[in-house]
Enzyme design. Structure first.
Site, PDB file in Angstrom:
ATOM      1  N   LYS A  43       0.829  -1.214   0.000  1.00 47.26           N
ATOM      2  CA  LYS A  43       0.000   0.000   0.000  1.00 47.26           C
ATOM      3  C   LYS A  43       0.861   1.261   0.000  1.00 47.26           C
ATOM      4  O   LYS A  43       1.756   1.399   0.839  1.00 47.26           O
ATOM      5  CB  LYS A  43      -0.962  -0.008   1.188  1.00 47.26           C
ATOM      6  CG  LYS A  43      -2.071  -1.014   0.993  1.00 47.26           C
ATOM      7  CD  LYS A  43      -3.171  -0.862   2.007  1.00 47.26           C
ATOM      8  CE  LYS A  43      -4.281  -1.873   1.704  1.00 47.26           C
ATOM      9  NZ  LYS A  43      -5.270  -1.928   2.763  1.00 47.26           N
ATOM     10  N   GLY A  44       0.583   2.139  -0.946  1.00 50.96           N
ATOM     11  CA  GLY A  44       1.305   3.407  -1.026  1.00 50.96           C
ATOM     12  C   GLY A  44       2.691   3.300  -1.648  1.00 50.96           C
ATOM     13  O   GLY A  44       3.382   4.291  -1.833  1.00 50.96           O
ATOM     14  N   ARG A  47       4.990   1.073  -8.106  1.00 51.68           N
ATOM     15  CA  ARG A  47       4.797  -0.181  -8.840  1.00 51.68           C
ATOM     16  C   ARG A  47       6.081  -1.020  -8.877  1.00 51.68           C
ATOM     17  O   ARG A  47       6.061  -2.229  -8.626  1.00 51.68           O
ATOM     18  CB  ARG A  47       4.349   0.146 -10.274  1.00 51.68           C
ATOM     19  CG  ARG A  47       3.749  -1.032 -10.987  1.00 51.68           C
ATOM     20  CD  ARG A  47       3.376  -0.664 -12.415  1.00 51.68           C
ATOM     21  NE  ARG A  47       2.513   0.511 -12.503  1.00 51.68           N
ATOM     22  CZ  ARG A  47       2.215   1.125 -13.635  1.00 51.68           C
ATOM     23  NH1 ARG A  47       2.707   0.685 -14.780  1.00 51.68           N
ATOM     24  NH2 ARG A  47       1.429   2.193 -13.644  1.00 51.68           N
ATOM     25  N   ALA A 113       0.942   7.938  -5.496  1.00 50.40           N
ATOM     26  CA  ALA A 113       2.073   7.222  -6.089  1.00 50.40           C
ATOM     27  C   ALA A 113       1.687   6.571  -7.412  1.00 50.40           C
ATOM     28  O   ALA A 113       2.542   6.099  -8.162  1.00 50.40           O
ATOM     29  CB  ALA A 113       2.560   6.157  -5.113  1.00 50.40           C
ATOM     30  N   ASN A 116      -1.519   5.571 -12.642  1.00 53.30           N
ATOM     31  CA  ASN A 116      -2.870   5.463 -13.229  1.00 53.30           C
ATOM     32  C   ASN A 116      -3.854   6.446 -12.613  1.00 53.30           C
ATOM     33  O   ASN A 116      -5.054   6.389 -12.911  1.00 53.30           O
ATOM     34  CB  ASN A 116      -3.396   4.034 -13.029  1.00 53.30           C
ATOM     35  CG  ASN A 116      -2.544   2.997 -13.745  1.00 53.30           C
ATOM     36  OD1 ASN A 116      -2.350   3.094 -14.956  1.00 53.30           O
ATOM     37  ND2 ASN A 116      -2.012   2.041 -13.012  1.00 53.30           N
TER      38      ASN A 116
END
Ligand code: B16
Ligand code: MG
Length: 215
Positions: A43-44, A47, A113, A116
């Site tokens: 989480k956060g 990628r 972050a 998308n």
């Protein structure tokens, strides 16, 4: 004048469940399992870093070329879920809060972050509401580095100490604190105790709570 900076995943929408499904599929393909509990670690996190953590869990080593290929594959699967998103996926209380801020003429930006992020905001119909959007495409350093929030403050023309960051990830709370901003955590208080304020969920991020922050 105060300004707000919102994280995306875990604050505006719950895309963590879609990230999880895509990462889990990838792990299974590579021959190991990936639990929801392990998914908390992503989480956060960016990628690229998420893939590193996943490969570490599965004790798998791969070439840079293969990693690039898997990142693309994961994102393509994730986008299949994103493309099905609509306004119903906005977390409780968020629309009311953004409407209230708009009415009060208080600016707000996105500080995420995710590369998308613009697409997700468009899918849930909130893209046009934000005065500024700073996402994974705009930063060179990931949270807990404060870069994403400092760029957002600059775009809002607001001093960092007047910015209030809403975050669900520890790295995001740390980034906000390092930036000298007020940090509001959504989620597990034990995990996110470094925040200036702790709320259990977005329903607690109501107008009464926000009024106290802006006076
Ligand atoms: P993408 P946030 C983060 O969004 C997610 O929490 C994290 O799980 C994800 O890996 C990261 O975005 C990158 O996302 O693959 O879409 O670029 O919480 O910072 O809004
Ligand atoms: Mg988040």
């Amino acid at each position: 004048m105060k300004a707000f900076i919102f994280d995306l995943d875990g604050v505006i929408v719950d895309t963590a469940k879609y990230h999880y499904l895509a990462w889990k599929n990838l792990a299974n393909e590579l021959g190991f399992d990936f639990t929801e509990e392990q998914n908390e670690q992503l989480k956060g996190v960016s990628r690229v870093r998420s893939l590193e953590i996943l490969l570490n869990i599965g004790k798998v080593e791969l070439s840079e070329e293969k990693k690039e290929e898997l990142l693309l594959e994961k994102n393509n699967e994730y986008l299949e879920y994103v493309n099905k998103m609509n306004t119903e996926e906005i977390l409780p209380g968020i629309v009311e809060l953004l409407d209230f801020l708009e009415y009060q003429k208080i600016q707000f930006a996105l500080g995420s972050a995710s590369k998308n992020a613009p697409l997700i905001l468009k899918k849930v119909g909130l893209y046009h509401k934000f005065s500024a959007i700073v996402d994974g495409n705009d930063v060179s350093k990931a949270k807990p580095d404060p870069e994403v929030f400092l760029i957002a403050a600059k775009k809002l023309n607001t001093d960092p100490q007047d910015c209030i960051v809403i975050e669900d990830a520890l790295a995001g709370i740390q980034a906000a604190n390092i930036a000298g901003m007020t940090s509001v955590a959504i989620g597990d208080k034990k995990l996110l105790h470094e925040a200036n304020y702790n709320l259990a969920d977005t329903e607690e991020l109501n107008i009464d709570f926000v009024k106290n922050l802006i006076i």
